[in-house]
Design a protein around this motif. Structure first.
Motif, PDB file in Angstrom:
ATOM      1  N   UNK A  43     -16.531  -2.377 -25.414  1.00  0.00           N
ATOM      2  CA  UNK A  43     -16.634  -1.829 -24.228  1.00  0.00           C
ATOM      3  C   UNK A  43     -16.278  -2.658 -22.828  1.00  0.00           C
ATOM      4  N   UNK A  44     -16.581  -4.062 -22.883  1.00  0.00           N
ATOM      5  CA  UNK A  44     -16.111  -4.820 -21.895  1.00  0.00           C
ATOM      6  C   UNK A  44     -14.784  -4.820 -21.594  1.00  0.00           C
ATOM      7  N   UNK A  45     -13.888  -5.088 -22.565  1.00  0.00           N
ATOM      8  CA  UNK A  45     -12.448  -4.725 -22.383  1.00  0.00           C
ATOM      9  C   UNK A  45     -11.935  -3.433 -21.914  1.00  0.00           C
ATOM     10  N   UNK A  46     -12.519  -2.327 -22.413  1.00  0.00           N
ATOM     11  CA  UNK A  46     -12.146  -1.031 -22.034  1.00  0.00           C
ATOM     12  C   UNK A  46     -12.384  -1.008 -20.478  1.00  0.00           C
ATOM     13  N   UNK A  47     -13.594  -1.524 -19.959  1.00  0.00           N
ATOM     14  CA  UNK A  47     -13.961  -1.214 -18.542  1.00  0.00           C
ATOM     15  C   UNK A  47     -13.178  -2.413 -17.595  1.00  0.00           C
ATOM     16  N   UNK A  48     -12.727  -3.426 -18.191  1.00  0.00           N
ATOM     17  CA  UNK A  48     -11.742  -4.347 -17.545  1.00  0.00           C
ATOM     18  C   UNK A  48     -10.281  -3.800 -17.374  1.00  0.00           C
ATOM     19  N   UNK A  49      -9.967  -2.952 -18.534  1.00  0.00           N
ATOM     20  CA  UNK A  49      -8.873  -2.226 -18.400  1.00  0.00           C
ATOM     21  C   UNK A  49      -8.790  -1.088 -17.332  1.00  0.00           C
ATOM     22  N   UNK A  50      -9.870  -0.427 -17.195  1.00  0.00           N
ATOM     23  CA  UNK A  50     -10.023   0.672 -16.089  1.00  0.00           C
ATOM     24  C   UNK A  50      -9.952   0.088 -14.894  1.00  0.00           C
ATOM     25  N   UNK A  51     -10.589  -1.119 -14.339  1.00  0.00           N
ATOM     26  CA  UNK A  51     -10.513  -1.676 -13.019  1.00  0.00           C
ATOM     27  C   UNK A  51      -9.261  -2.132 -13.044  1.00  0.00           C
ATOM     28  N   UNK A  52      -8.653  -2.698 -13.854  1.00  0.00           N
ATOM     29  CA  UNK A  52      -7.272  -3.426 -13.626  1.00  0.00           C
ATOM     30  C   UNK A  52      -6.236  -2.271 -13.407  1.00  0.00           C
ATOM     31  N   UNK A  53      -6.285  -1.393 -14.134  1.00  0.00           N
ATOM     32  CA  UNK A  53      -5.281  -0.222 -13.912  1.00  0.00           C
ATOM     33  C   UNK A  53      -5.756   0.510 -12.534  1.00  0.00           C
ATOM     34  N   UNK A  54      -6.707   0.514 -12.162  1.00  0.00           N
ATOM     35  CA  UNK A  54      -6.957   1.348 -11.014  1.00  0.00           C
ATOM     36  C   UNK A  54      -6.463   0.355  -9.834  1.00  0.00           C
ATOM     37  N   UNK A  55      -6.557  -0.762  -9.805  1.00  0.00           N
ATOM     38  CA  UNK A  55      -6.018  -1.643  -8.807  1.00  0.00           C
ATOM     39  C   UNK A  55      -4.586  -1.912  -9.020  1.00  0.00           C
ATOM     40  N   UNK A  56      -4.045  -1.894 -10.064  1.00  0.00           N
ATOM     41  CA  UNK A  56      -2.729  -1.795 -10.341  1.00  0.00           C
ATOM     42  C   UNK A  56      -1.946  -0.453  -9.799  1.00  0.00           C
ATOM     43  N   UNK A  57      -2.416   0.499 -10.103  1.00  0.00           N
ATOM     44  CA  UNK A  57      -2.069   1.721  -9.405  1.00  0.00           C
ATOM     45  C   UNK A  57      -1.927   1.858  -7.901  1.00  0.00           C
ATOM     46  N   UNK A  58      -3.101   1.042  -7.441  1.00  0.00           N
ATOM     47  CA  UNK A  58      -3.588   1.321  -5.956  1.00  0.00           C
ATOM     48  C   UNK A  58      -2.180   0.387  -5.444  1.00  0.00           C
ATOM     49  N   UNK A  59      -1.872  -0.924  -5.734  1.00  0.00           N
ATOM     50  CA  UNK A  59      -0.861  -1.614  -5.368  1.00  0.00           C
ATOM     51  C   UNK A  59       0.464  -0.945  -5.298  1.00  0.00           C
ATOM     52  N   UNK A  60       0.958  -0.172  -6.494  1.00  0.00           N
ATOM     53  CA  UNK A  60       2.102   0.361  -6.478  1.00  0.00           C
ATOM     54  C   UNK A  60       2.105   1.545  -5.638  1.00  0.00           C
ATOM     55  N   UNK A  61       1.123   2.467  -5.353  1.00  0.00           N
ATOM     56  CA  UNK A  61       1.027   3.390  -4.357  1.00  0.00           C
ATOM     57  C   UNK A  61       1.192   2.975  -2.845  1.00  0.00           C
ATOM     58  N   UNK A  62       0.556   1.809  -2.774  1.00  0.00           N
ATOM     59  CA  UNK A  62       0.652   1.083  -1.504  1.00  0.00           C
ATOM     60  C   UNK A  62       2.142   0.695  -1.079  1.00  0.00           C
ATOM     61  N   UNK A  63       2.622  -0.017  -1.927  1.00  0.00           N
ATOM     62  CA  UNK A  63       4.199  -0.472  -1.922  1.00  0.00           C
ATOM     63  C   UNK A  63       4.946   0.778  -1.478  1.00  0.00           C
ATOM     64  N   UNK A  64       4.748   1.658  -2.472  1.00  0.00           N
ATOM     65  CA  UNK A  64       5.770   3.007  -2.313  1.00  0.00           C
ATOM     66  C   UNK A  64       5.622   3.697  -1.161  1.00  0.00           C
ATOM     67  N   UNK A  65       4.390   3.777  -0.467  1.00  0.00           N
ATOM     68  CA  UNK A  65       4.037   4.547   0.702  1.00  0.00           C
ATOM     69  C   UNK A  65       4.691   4.115   1.735  1.00  0.00           C
ATOM     70  N   UNK A  66       5.153   2.773   1.944  1.00  0.00           N
ATOM     71  CA  UNK A  66       5.696   2.408   3.123  1.00  0.00           C
ATOM     72  C   UNK A  66       6.738   3.058   3.877  1.00  0.00           C
ATOM     73  N   UNK A  67       7.956   3.201   3.130  1.00  0.00           N
ATOM     74  CA  UNK A  67       9.192   3.943   3.507  1.00  0.00           C
ATOM     75  C   UNK A  67       8.725   5.593   3.865  1.00  0.00           C
ATOM     76  N   UNK A  68       7.931   6.255   3.056  1.00  0.00           N
ATOM     77  CA  UNK A  68       7.678   7.786   3.630  1.00  0.00           C
ATOM     78  C   UNK A  68       6.704   7.633   4.595  1.00  0.00           C
ATOM     79  N   UNK A  69       5.982   6.689   4.893  1.00  0.00           N
ATOM     80  CA  UNK A  69       5.390   6.691   6.371  1.00  0.00           C
ATOM     81  C   UNK A  69       6.167   6.294   7.346  1.00  0.00           C
ATOM     82  N   UNK A  70       7.096   5.616   7.329  1.00  0.00           N
ATOM     83  CA  UNK A  70       8.150   5.328   8.296  1.00  0.00           C
ATOM     84  C   UNK A  70       8.910   6.426   8.581  1.00  0.00           C
ATOM     85  N   UNK A  71       9.237   7.272   7.596  1.00  0.00           N
ATOM     86  CA  UNK A  71      10.508   8.133   7.757  1.00  0.00           C
ATOM     87  C   UNK A  71       9.878   9.586   8.336  1.00  0.00           C
TER      88      UNK A  71
END
Length: 147
Positions: A43-71
């Motif tokens: 369970x500890x590994x599963x929870x770590x994966x959930x947290x890491x996946x959430x943060x990785x997805x957030x990083x990707x969305x933030x980087x991909x949001x730069x151009x649409x916000x500008x346009x």
């Protein structure tokens, strides 16, 4: 010995399954059997994966949001883009550190900083609220699984 002994691995590396001892405990100690709340192997590994996946997805969305916000009419200056990139980098670093207890608190701080960056552009506030809700759910799942 004609077969594997209970608790020792068989040829596949897994412990042999067999009947419990009369005490009700697989170890034969006579105490109550172990209960796994979640049913997960690790369970500890599963929870770590959930947290890491959430943060990785957030990083990707933030980087991909730069151009649409500008346009779409967002007037992002260099400072705002730098803040977005810095938050994305922090998310990636924290995703790699989810095995440490302080990383969960730091992830919560990142959600607050993202909402605070809404002062630079309203869409960052929206992203901050969305990811704060996702992070709150990840914290809830962590509490339920780990107790």
């Amino acid at each position: 010995m004609t077969g594997p002994v209970r608790g020792r691995p068989d040829a596949g590396g897994r412990p042999e399954e067999g009947p419990a001892t009369p005490g009700g405990s697989p170890t034969g100690a006579g105490g109550p059997p172990e209960q796994r709340r979640s049913g997960l192997r690790n369970p500890e590994k599963a929870v770590r994966g959930l947290g890491a996946g959430t943060l990785a997805l957030e990083a990707l969305v933030l980087l991909l949001a730069i151009q649409p916000i500008r346009l779409v009419g967002g007037h992002l200056n260099g400072v705002a883009i730098g803040v977005i990139v810095a938050l994305a980098v922090v998310c990636v670093v924290l995703a790699g550190q989810m095995g440490r207890g302080w990383a969960w608190y730091a992830g919560t701080v990142v959600q607050g900083l993202l909402m605070l960056s809404g002062l630079l552009h309203w869409s960052l506030l929206v992203l901050g609220v969305v990811f704060a809700l996702v992070w709150a759910y990840a914290l809830h799942v962590r509490r339920v699984i780990l107790g």
